[in-house]
Scaffold this motif. Structure first.
Motif: not given
Lengths: 269, 332
Positions: B289-292, B296-297, B302-303
């Motif tokens: 995961v980039k930039n999180l 937040s990741a 999950y979403h």
């Protein structure tokens, strides 16, 4: 110097433990006892039936001189025959020993383990060479001498006996050198044994008969050449053939051993 | 290009909290192994390709897959094979001209070592000690590796674990300053591996010896090594303190265990911020995961999973040496 000797002693102990574990030496000595005894007996038995009865022209002094001369020649011949028999057996055994002590450690990783210790490669190889040569040549010469002196009562022609003993050492050295060279080049015990066997067949068959020049025969199997020299006959070498043959064999063996040492020094383990 | 590898994650033996190494150990100093431009070919196959490495005192791990060149490098350093090009020093001694002196000061445990099978353990250790000219007693060596009760036994009767202990004992016979170990736990079960790791950590504490361990078992090296280097196809592709390497290569990496990994991979296929690194288990997927940040990741993943009716069972940060290694190899 003392350190060098101490290293030699330690490595000899290591080699004896690794490669000459019971009953290897005992087996070798037993074979040599049998072979040398057989060699001496094969000549000793020819005395049976020897005619010493006085005839009408009986000359006691001359007969005794002839008998003594005959027995001296016979004892010398028996000694040399014992050496020849043992050497022929050793020609078969030495490639096996070299395969086991020099080639196999390459294959099973023992050499890698040993060379990871502070062990000099040239010292290790020298120890292996000296051990094998001592374990084969000393019993050969000693047992032949013991059997001859036990079974045949007479004096020995020391000159011939010395030449035969030297020829035996050179023959063993030659066989060892060839096997060792094959072992280090191939790093495989099977290849070592095959090369050794080919040479064994060559020196035990080709030397009988007019196939090869006499000097070459004396080079390939010096001890057999000495036997032929003592027996005499059509294909018997002269003393100069013997000297050339033994010297050539020695030079070839030493060159091969030196080359093997150099190769072993650079060998990748 | 020249880095002295030192510091980093401190090794801890599993189930043995007493064995934590002191941070900033006083043993750190001049490099024990220094390799410059080593190259080696075997019948046209490149085994080592211009390897540069500096190893500081401590426990060092050389990591790479089978055939990467680990054992070749070790054999070159021990003078068992000659390099085609390059130079190397072990304990400040040149490998080409001072091999004997090097072997006097180092111990070696080869992969699948061969010892004389019919010799007694104590006799063999005595013989090795004599070869080194060391004052160390056989009993002390046996005590160090926990073989004092079986010193009378023949080597051929030993289990794989005991054989490995014997290997460690013989590597310590000459009071070495550095011990090379090639796959020290390769033929051991989990318990055997843990025992050896524990033993090595103990030895490091008791003796202060440096270890140069080559292995492809990353979990054990993570526990054990101050510094590591990754080697692949004969090239060193990463090197540094263990902790730094893990942090550097696992940032943004997460392991997700879910009900339907195939659908999860499909779900993130078009997401520009989340990259599927690969499957890491039967129901597990590694995502980058980039930039999180972590929270937040996790929320985003999950979403997305919920939108595709995928149940997420666990969500953890991927932060092991194995994860870092996988990432380095993937990017190499």
């Amino acid at each position: 110097m003392r350190e060098r000797l101490s290293e030699l002693r330690k490595l000899s102990c290591l080699e004896l433990t690794l490669s000459y574990r019971f009953p290897t030496i005992e087996f070798l000595v037993a074979i040599l006892v049998f072979s040398s005894g057989l060699g001496v007996l094969s000549i000793g038995m020819t005395s049976i039936g020897m005619n010493l009865n006085p005839d009408p022209y009986y000359n006691a002094t001359q007969t005794t001189e002839h008998y003594t001369e005959h027995m001296v020649q016979k004892k010398t011949l028996a000694y040399v025959q014992a050496l020849v028999t043992c050497t022929n057996v050793l020609f078969f055994l030495i490639p096996l020993f070299v395969a086991f002590t020099v080639a196999r450690p390459f294959e099973d990783g023992t050499l890698k383990t040993i060379l990871s210790y502070p062990v000099n490669r040239s010292t290790l190889m020298s120890v292996r060479t000296l051990l094998l040569l001592s374990l084969t040549s000393i019993p050969t010469i000693a047992l032949s001498a013991v059997w001859t002196s036990t079974l045949i009562p007479s004096d020995l022609n020391i000159g011939y006996a010395m030449i035969a003993s030297i020829a035996t050492l050179v023959s063993i050295l030659m066989m060892y050198a060839i096997s060792q060279f094959a072992a280090i080049i191939s790093k495989k015990s099977s290849a070592t044994v095959i090369v050794g066997m080919i040479f064994w067949i060559m020196v035990t068959t080709l030397i009988y008969g007019p196939f090869l020049p006499i000097t070459l025969v004396a080079t390939l199997n010096p001890v057999s050449a000495v036997f032929n020299f003592i027996v005499g006959g059509e294909y018997a070498p002269t003393i100069s053939d013997l000297v050339v043959g033994i010297s050539s064999a020695l030079v070839i063996a030493l060159c091969l051993i030196a080359t093997s040492l150099k190769l072993f020094f650079k060998a990748e383990v | 290009m020249w880095i002295i590898l030192s510091g980093g994650r401190e090794p801890v033996a599993e189930g043995c909290p007493d064995f934590e190494l002191p941070r900033g150990s006083s043993r750190m100093g001049e490099s024990v192994v220094s390799v410059r431009g080593l190259t080696k070919h075997f019948n046209g196959v490149q085994a080592l390709a211009d390897v540069h490495l500096e190893v500081a005192p401590g426990v060092f791990g050389l990591i790479g897959p089978n055939g990467a060149g680990k054992t070749t490098l070790l054999r070159v350093l021990l003078g068992l094979i000659r390099p085609d090009k390059g130079q190397a020093k072990v304990l400040g001694l040149d490998i080409s001209s001072q091999s004997l002196q090097i072997r006097q000061r180092v111990g070696v445990l080869h992969e699948k070592p061969t010892y004389p099978p019919f010799m007694r353990i104590d006799n063999y250790l005595k013989m090795v000690t004599e070869l080194y000219g060391s004052a160390k007693t056989t009993q002390k060596l046996l005590d160090l590796v926990g073989l004092s009760d079986v010193g009378w036994r023949q080597i051929r009767t030993l289990s794989a674990g005991m054989n490995q202990r014997l290997g460690i004992a013989q590597s310590l016979a000459g009071d070495p300053e550095l011990v090379f170990m090639d796959e020290p736990t390769s033929n051991l079960d989990v318990i055997g591996r843990d025992e050896i790791i524990k033993l090595l950590v103990e030895l490091y504490h008791e003796t202060g010896i440096s270890f140069f361990i080559s292995s492809h078992n990353l979990s054990q090296l993570e526990k054990l090594c101050h510094n590591v280097a990754f080697i692949d196809a004969g090239r060193v592709i990463e090197k540094g303190p263990t902790g730094q390497i893990i942090d550097k290569h696992t940032s943004g990496l997460y392991n997700v265990v879910c009900s339907d990994p195939k659908s999860l991979i499909y779900a993130f296929e078009s997401d520009p911020d989340i990259l599927v690194v690969g499957t890491s288990g039967i129901d597990a997927v590694t995502l980058c995961v980039k930039n999180l940040d972590f929270t937040s990741a996790r929320e985003q993943i999950y979403h997305t999973a919920a939108q595709h009716d995928i149940e997420l069972r666990t969500f953890t940060k991927a932060n092991t040496l194995e994860d870092a290694y996988r990432e380095v190899i993937r990017n190499a």
